[in-house]
Motif scaffolding. Structure first.
Motif, PDB file in Angstrom:
ATOM      1  N   SER A  17       0.849  -1.193   0.023  1.00 38.86           N
ATOM      2  CA  SER A  17      -0.224  -0.007  -0.095  1.00 38.86           C
ATOM      3  C   SER A  17       1.002   1.210  -0.037  1.00 38.86           C
ATOM      4  O   SER A  17       0.481   2.324   0.540  1.00 38.86           O
ATOM      5  N   ASN A  18       1.925   1.206  -0.547  1.00 37.32           N
ATOM      6  CA  ASN A  18       2.832   2.400  -0.554  1.00 37.32           C
ATOM      7  C   ASN A  18       2.532   3.498  -1.291  1.00 37.32           C
ATOM      8  O   ASN A  18       1.877   3.471  -2.250  1.00 37.32           O
ATOM      9  N   ASN A  19       2.670   4.707  -0.539  1.00 32.71           N
ATOM     10  CA  ASN A  19       2.091   5.919  -1.179  1.00 32.71           C
ATOM     11  C   ASN A  19       3.052   6.528  -2.253  1.00 32.71           C
ATOM     12  O   ASN A  19       2.542   7.349  -3.150  1.00 32.71           O
ATOM     13  N   ASP A  20       3.963   6.181  -2.525  1.00 36.04           N
ATOM     14  CA  ASP A  20       5.063   6.562  -3.398  1.00 36.04           C
ATOM     15  C   ASP A  20       6.096   5.552  -3.683  1.00 36.04           C
ATOM     16  O   ASP A  20       6.243   4.525  -3.028  1.00 36.04           O
ATOM     17  N   PHE A  21       6.813   5.752  -4.843  1.00 38.57           N
ATOM     18  CA  PHE A  21       7.919   4.899  -5.247  1.00 38.57           C
ATOM     19  C   PHE A  21       8.985   5.724  -5.423  1.00 38.57           C
ATOM     20  O   PHE A  21       8.850   6.436  -6.687  1.00 38.57           O
ATOM     21  N   ILE A  22      10.149   5.893  -4.801  1.00 37.70           N
ATOM     22  CA  ILE A  22      11.288   6.912  -5.136  1.00 37.70           C
ATOM     23  C   ILE A  22      12.192   6.178  -5.975  1.00 37.70           C
ATOM     24  O   ILE A  22      12.485   4.850  -5.612  1.00 37.70           O
ATOM     25  N   ARG A  23      12.658   6.889  -7.069  1.00 39.39           N
ATOM     26  CA  ARG A  23      13.721   6.481  -7.966  1.00 39.39           C
ATOM     27  C   ARG A  23      14.804   7.431  -7.724  1.00 39.39           C
ATOM     28  O   ARG A  23      14.491   8.714  -7.967  1.00 39.39           O
ATOM     29  N   THR A  24      15.923   6.948  -7.693  1.00 35.46           N
ATOM     30  CA  THR A  24      16.864   7.901  -7.323  1.00 35.46           C
ATOM     31  C   THR A  24      17.470   8.909  -8.492  1.00 35.46           C
ATOM     32  O   THR A  24      18.362   9.913  -8.448  1.00 35.46           O
ATOM     33  N   THR A  25      16.982   8.389  -9.667  1.00 30.85           N
ATOM     34  CA  THR A  25      17.264   9.200 -10.845  1.00 30.85           C
ATOM     35  C   THR A  25      16.152  10.318 -11.026  1.00 30.85           C
ATOM     36  O   THR A  25      16.390  10.785 -12.079  1.00 30.85           O
ATOM     37  N   GLN A  26      15.001  10.407 -10.414  1.00 28.57           N
ATOM     38  CA  GLN A  26      14.113  11.268 -10.514  1.00 28.57           C
ATOM     39  C   GLN A  26      14.819  12.552 -10.141  1.00 28.57           C
ATOM     40  O   GLN A  26      15.472  12.818  -9.241  1.00 28.57           O
ATOM     41  N   PRO A  27      14.235  13.760 -10.983  1.00 32.46           N
ATOM     42  CA  PRO A  27      14.712  15.085 -10.897  1.00 32.46           C
ATOM     43  C   PRO A  27      14.459  15.615  -9.328  1.00 32.46           C
ATOM     44  O   PRO A  27      15.301  16.137  -8.649  1.00 32.46           O
ATOM     45  N   ARG A  28      13.385  15.117  -8.671  1.00 31.09           N
ATOM     46  CA  ARG A  28      13.073  15.695  -7.445  1.00 31.09           C
ATOM     47  C   ARG A  28      14.032  14.865  -6.525  1.00 31.09           C
ATOM     48  O   ARG A  28      14.364  15.640  -5.526  1.00 31.09           O
ATOM     49  N   HIS A  29      14.429  13.821  -6.905  1.00 36.28           N
ATOM     50  CA  HIS A  29      15.368  13.224  -5.647  1.00 36.28           C
ATOM     51  C   HIS A  29      16.842  13.812  -5.749  1.00 36.28           C
ATOM     52  O   HIS A  29      17.618  14.118  -4.950  1.00 36.28           O
ATOM     53  N   VAL A  30      17.113  13.979  -7.054  1.00 32.19           N
ATOM     54  CA  VAL A  30      18.492  14.739  -7.441  1.00 32.19           C
ATOM     55  C   VAL A  30      18.510  16.071  -6.796  1.00 32.19           C
ATOM     56  O   VAL A  30      19.598  16.555  -5.940  1.00 32.19           O
ATOM     57  N   LYS A  31      17.588  16.871  -6.895  1.00 32.35           N
ATOM     58  CA  LYS A  31      17.355  18.052  -6.137  1.00 32.35           C
ATOM     59  C   LYS A  31      17.416  17.873  -4.423  1.00 32.35           C
ATOM     60  O   LYS A  31      18.258  18.727  -3.945  1.00 32.35           O
ATOM     61  N   ALA A  32      16.924  17.045  -4.118  1.00 31.48           N
ATOM     62  CA  ALA A  32      16.792  16.793  -2.566  1.00 31.48           C
ATOM     63  C   ALA A  32      18.301  16.231  -2.278  1.00 31.48           C
ATOM     64  O   ALA A  32      18.772  16.967  -1.131  1.00 31.48           O
TER      65      ALA A  32
END
Ligand code: MSP
Length: 510
Positions: free
Chosen positions: A88-103
């Protein structure tokens, strides 16, 4: 409104296909997330994939693929795992996503701004498999202590001043005794930190598949700085979001014992250096072996969770993984044990209880809730026991002991089976139909609670049971179960665990 609950899994490397080790952490996290949703807590549960680093770059190269295209492909198999395991995960983070690179870059910059990152050069024994450096005296027979091959590397690198964080970390552990769990693992971390910390090389310039270091594009961040940040990315960091504020201090990281050090030492040190609050807890679970052997690609004995779900159902697998071994201890997987547990606990103890009670009601009364009549002390005790079990469930959820939650639930299920045997409603049908109705009333009442407590573990099965019992979805919370109304309709009973499997037919390895 109850306290927010935030639970994470490690983000999985995309150089491997999903196996039961991955499914295990994810399912445990899902159970905890679902349990807290029954408490009406706001819940955030995230998982994802760790896509940078030399290991992934090499795996892509071996396949003749561009690293991003490779990651897009493999991360899909982890997304598929999440769906297949009913997470039931709300999100799936991929470290190549721009939002993650920014973080990740924002976290790095905060550490730079506070003077905790400096440039130097690094020489050491590097194990690609572990993405970690080892010192000469850590090597065992010329290899990393994990058995990985090492090579001597000298490179210009940025360093994080980890050595300065020894005292603050020890003070933090002391003040927060349940930050690292279980206790034995906590002691291991404590002695590691007490033995002294060296500054940590946190950038690489020998390859480029990573998050660029802000202001120095010749370097990419060490994959663990990048990866650990995912837990903040999911909450909107670096923006000061309401989610970050409410969920972050409640964060519980579930990790395997092999990556505890990164989460319990490096991660809090990075956060302190960046002047950010720390998560609430890191819980390290044990490892699964297969038929007594370490699971590994080279031994070709990795077990595919999708295949197991085909054999015993997703819920059968979810149940087995959390029931077979104490969370925190190592466990051994075998098809034989999986099938035995499925048969004994699910098909027999639970499946039979539901089947014999609900089909008897169906046959005898039509599908309706029986009349309550006059309850005996024994009836009251069973109904009260079912209500009180929530305390046990809460206590064990708090200490991350899903095996104990299941053990205590199965205690209730067995008590119901004994109650059916001693009350023998089929005999009462002729001698005392009123008493028969009371007995069946008690059982329907208790089955609703069993449905609720079991739901975090086996959502599909127990949704089915709660549907048969006509418990409205809006009432499926611990505090919301209304009194049972005699005469109300019940659904048509269906077997919950129809399939029994023969272990001899199964070859689990892939
Ligand atoms: N990418 C890092 C985690 C970064 S988190 C910021 C990583 N990935 S991994 O894919 O190698 O491992 C993910 C998880 O799977 C780890 O928690 C690891 O302990 C777990 N397992 C891998 N093999 C396992 C078993 N055989 N048994 C149980 N868990 C196992 O590490």
């Amino acid at each position: 409104m109850s306290r927010p609950y935030y639970v994470t899994t490690p983000i999985y490397y995309v150089n491997d296909k999903p196996h039961i080790g991955h499914a295990y952490t994810s399912i445990a996290a899902d159970v905890m997330a679902r349990f807290h949703s029954l408490e009406k807590c706001p819940v955030t549960f995230i998982t994802g994939t760790d896509e940078h680093g030399q290991k992934v770059a090499k795996a892509a190269q071996q396949k003749g693929m561009d690293p991003k295209a490779f990651c897009d492909e493999v991360s899909q198999s982890f997304v598929a795992l999440s769906h297949a395991m009913h997470l039931s995960n709300n999100d799936f983070i991929r470290t190549t996503q721009p939002r993650h690179v920014k973080a990740a870059q924002a976290l790095w910059q905060r550490m730079v701004d506070r003077g905790h990152i400096y440039k130097g050069s690094y020489a050491g024994w590097y194990a690609l498999r572990d993405e970690a450096y080892y010192t000469e005296d850590e090597l065992v027979d010329g290899k990393a202590p994990t058995g990985a091959e090492v090579e001597w590397l000298v490179e210009e690198s940025y360093f994080f001043d980890l050595s300065k964080w020894q005292e603050p970390l020890l003070a933090f552990y002391e003040k927060n005794p349940s930050f690292i769990m279980p206790k034995e693992r906590r002691n291991e971390v404590l002695s590691f930190v007490k033995s002294g910390l060296r500054d940590l090389s946190v950038s690489r310039s020998t390859f480029s598949w990573g998050v660029p270091v802000p202001g120095d594009e010749a370097h990419v961040m060490y994959v663990w700085v990048d990866a650990l940040t995912n837990y903040l990315t999911a909450l909107g960091f670096p923006d000061n979001t309401p989610a970050l504020e409410s969920f972050w201090p409640q964060a519980i990281h579930l990790v395997g014992k092999d990556i505890l050090r990164f989460h319990a030492v490096y991660w809090p040190a990075f956060l302190m250096a960046a002047d950010l609050p720390l998560p609430k807890q890191v819980f390290a679970h044990g490892w699964w072996t297969v038929d007594g052997q370490k699971m590994s690609k080279s031994l070709k004995n990795t077990v595919d969770p999708m295949m197991l779900a085909d054999r015993v159902g997703v819920d059968g697998l979810r149940y087995f993984l959390l029931r077979e071994t104490s969370f925190g201890q190592d466990g051994n997987f075998s098809m034989k044990n999986l099938v035995e547990r499925y048969n004994a606990d699910l098909a027999n103890t639970l499946g039979n209880l539901c089947q014999r009670v609900l089909s008897f009601i169906h046959k005898t009364l039509g599908p309706r809730v029986p009349q309550q009549g006059v309850m005996t002390p024994e009836d009251h005790a069973l109904c009260q026991g079912a209500r009180d079990l929530v305390k046990d469930q809460r206590k064990h959820a708090e200490t991350l002991a899903p095996h104990k939650m299941l053990e205590s639930l199965w205690g209730l299920i067995s008590a119901c089976n004994r109650y059916v045997d001693t009350q023998a409603p089929w005999a009462l049908k002729k001698t005392d139909p009123q008493r028969m109705e009371t007995v069946l009333f008690v059982l329907v009442d208790v089955l609703r609670y069993i449905g609720l407590y079991g739901w975090p573990f086996m959502p599909q099965t127990f949704d089915k049971l709660l549907d048969m019992l006509h418990v409205p979805r809006a009432q499926r919370f611990f505090e919301a179960l209304p009194p049972l109304v005699p005469g109300q309709d019940l659904g048509t009973p269906e077997p919950l665990f129809p399939r029994l499997v023969d272990p001899e037919q199964d070859d689990v390895k892939g």
